[in-house]
Enzyme design. Structure first.
Site: not given
Ligand code: NI
Length: 176
Positions: A99-100, A54, A141-142, A49, A145
């Protein structure tokens, strides 16, 4: 190899990760191009995701793909603009998340087990998704963000600070 240009993934402690993304007025070719680039960026990472913050963009766009992308398994991308949780279950689910933007840190996160999300799809059409399990965690989660919220915010202050510190150290090493 793909010809789609990818974005740089923003990591902690960049303040863009704490900002609220703004709704898009419609899904046009520019947004679709952004979605394609975000998807490729996510595949390359690799992740399941990715939200606009991000990649340093502050519009309410996210991409996901939970298919395993093994040889022979087809990609199953989900594109969302202006996602909105319209229902959530009382039942709670605990799953390990990462998370990236917080490299190499994992922690158990508690969320509603099931959610229904309203959004605009790749073609700008109104759509709904009911998600449970990993997809439910991923979409929540997304969407977080897009509101400047990170999964570590659900942890104790001690644990949050520890994970952020470790992640920031890793990010610094990657820049050097
Ligand atoms: Ni994330």
């Amino acid at each position: 190899m793909s010809e789609i240009k990818t974005y740089e993934i923003i990591t902690v402690p960049d303040p863009v990760l704490r900002q609220t993304a703004q709704a898009v007025s419609r899904v046009d070719d520019a947004i679709r191009k952004q979605m394609d680039r975000m998807l490729q960026t996510m595949y390359d990472a690799p992740g399941i995701g990715l939200a606009a913050n991000q990649v340093n963009l502050l519009n309410r766009v996210l991409v996901m793909d939970l298919s395993r992308r093994e040889e022979g398994s087809a990609a199953a991308p989900i594109f969302m603009a202006n996602p909105e949780i319209i229902w959530e279950s009382e039942e709670i689910s605990v799953m390990e998340e990462g998370c990236l933007s917080i490299p190499k840190q994992l922690a158990d996160v508690e969320r509603p087990a099931e959610v229904r999300v309203k959004y605009l799809d790749y073609h700008g059409k109104e759509a709904e998704l009911t998600a449970e399990g990993l997809l439910s965690h991923c979409v929540q989660h997304e969407i977080d963000h897009l509101n400047g919220v990170l999964f570590v915010d659900y942890l104790s202050r001690l644990k949050r600070n520890m994970l952020l510190k470790k992640a920031e150290k890793i990010c610094k090493q990657q820049v050097l």
